[in-house]
Design a protein around this motif. Structure first.
Motif, PDB file in Angstrom:
ATOM      1  N   ASP A   1     121.519 -15.278  39.118  1.00  0.00           N
ATOM      2  CA  ASP A   1     120.911 -13.828  38.483  1.00  0.00           C
ATOM      3  C   ASP A   1     119.728 -13.020  39.943  1.00  0.00           C
ATOM      4  N   LEU A   2     120.195 -12.280  40.130  1.00  0.00           N
ATOM      5  CA  LEU A   2     118.672 -11.289  40.164  1.00  0.00           C
ATOM      6  C   LEU A   2     118.141 -11.119  39.400  1.00  0.00           C
ATOM      7  N   ALA A   3     117.732 -11.678  37.909  1.00  0.00           N
ATOM      8  CA  ALA A   3     116.966 -11.700  36.524  1.00  0.00           C
ATOM      9  C   ALA A   3     115.885 -12.011  36.805  1.00  0.00           C
ATOM     10  N   HIS A   4     116.792 -13.203  38.088  1.00  0.00           N
ATOM     11  CA  HIS A   4     115.600 -14.361  38.369  1.00  0.00           C
ATOM     12  C   HIS A   4     114.868 -14.506  39.256  1.00  0.00           C
ATOM     13  N   VAL A   5     114.964 -12.938  40.090  1.00  0.00           N
ATOM     14  CA  VAL A   5     114.509 -13.037  41.078  1.00  0.00           C
ATOM     15  C   VAL A   5     113.172 -11.492  41.255  1.00  0.00           C
ATOM     16  N   GLN A   6     111.521 -13.395  41.271  1.00  0.00           N
ATOM     17  CA  GLN A   6     110.673 -12.509  41.013  1.00  0.00           C
ATOM     18  C   GLN A   6     109.785 -11.385  42.351  1.00  0.00           C
ATOM     19  N   GLN A   7     110.543 -11.693  43.494  1.00  0.00           N
ATOM     20  CA  GLN A   7     109.720 -10.606  44.357  1.00  0.00           C
ATOM     21  C   GLN A   7     111.345 -10.936  45.790  1.00  0.00           C
ATOM     22  N   VAL A   8     111.219 -10.891  46.883  1.00  0.00           N
ATOM     23  CA  VAL A   8     111.744 -10.868  48.014  1.00  0.00           C
ATOM     24  C   VAL A   8     110.144 -10.432  48.889  1.00  0.00           C
TER      25      VAL A   8
END
Length: 173
Positions: A96-103
C-alpha cells in the motif's frame, strides 16, 4: 468474503484503477522458439539429403516447449510489476503506497553502499534478478525495501509521482 477483509488480487489479475507503471515477465511467444528451431533443423536435414530425425526433433520440440512454458508462467507471476495510485504490486506481494514514506535516492556508485541496496526485496524472490535494477523505498515503520524492474529510472519517477500525489491528497477527516 466479508466487508472487513482486504481484497486480495490473484497473481496475474489486473488491479483496479489506472496503472501508472507496468512490466510483465517473458512473452508467451518464446514458447514457439524450440519448435521453430527443431523445424528448421528438420528442413536443413531434408534439404541436405541427410537422414531426417523427425521423431527426435518432435520430442525435443515438445519437451523444450513444456520447459519454456513453466519458466514463462513463473516469470509472468514473479516478475510482474504494477503501480497504481494507491498500491505497488511486485509479483504476488502488494504494498500500500500509504505505507511508503520516501523513495530513496539511487546508489552513488562509490565505495559507500546505500543502505537500501541490502534491504529486503519485494516479491517472492530473495534477490533482484539479473538485468533488473532496484529502487529503494523507506516505509513508515522505518524499514527499507527494494522494488525492482527492467527500467528502474522509469519506476523511480512513477513512484515519486504516485507518492507525491498520495501525500497531496487530503486524508480522512
Amino acid at each position: 468474503m466479508s466487508a472487513s477483509e482486504p481484497a486480495r488480487i490473484r497473481p496475474g489479475a489486473e488491479p483496479e484503477g489506472p496503472v501508472l507503471y507496468a512490466e510483465d515477465g517473458w512473452s508467451w511467444a518464446w514458447i514457439l522458439a524450440a519448435p521453430l528451431f527443431c523445424t528448421a533443423a528438420g528442413l536443413f536435414e531434408w534439404l541436405t539429403d541427410a537422414p531426417v530425425h523427425w521423431l527426435m526433433l518432435t520430442i525435443c520440440a515438445i519437451a523444450s516447449a513444456l520447459c519454456h512454458g513453466v519458466m514463462i508462467a513463473a516469470t509472468r507471476v514473479h516478475g510482474r510489476v504494477r503501480l497504481t495510485p494507491t498500491a505497488y504490486y511486485q509479483g504476488t506481494e502488494e504494498l500500500d503506497l500509504a505505507h511508503v514514506q520516501q523513495v530513496l535516492p539511487p546508489a552513488g556508485g562509490g565505495p559507500d553502499e546505500a543502505s537500501w541496496q541490502t534491504a529486503r526485496t519485494l516479491g517472492e524472490l530473495r534477490e533482484v534478478p539479473r538485468r533488473r535494477g532496484a529502487v529503494g523505498l523507506r516505509l513508515d515503520t522505518g524499514a527499507e525495501v527494494r522494488a525492482w524492474c527492467r527500467r528502474p529510472a522509469a519506476l523511480r519517477a512513477a513512484l515519486v509521482d504516485a507518492i507525491g500525489a498520495a501525500d497531496a491528497s487530503p486524508g480522512p477527516a
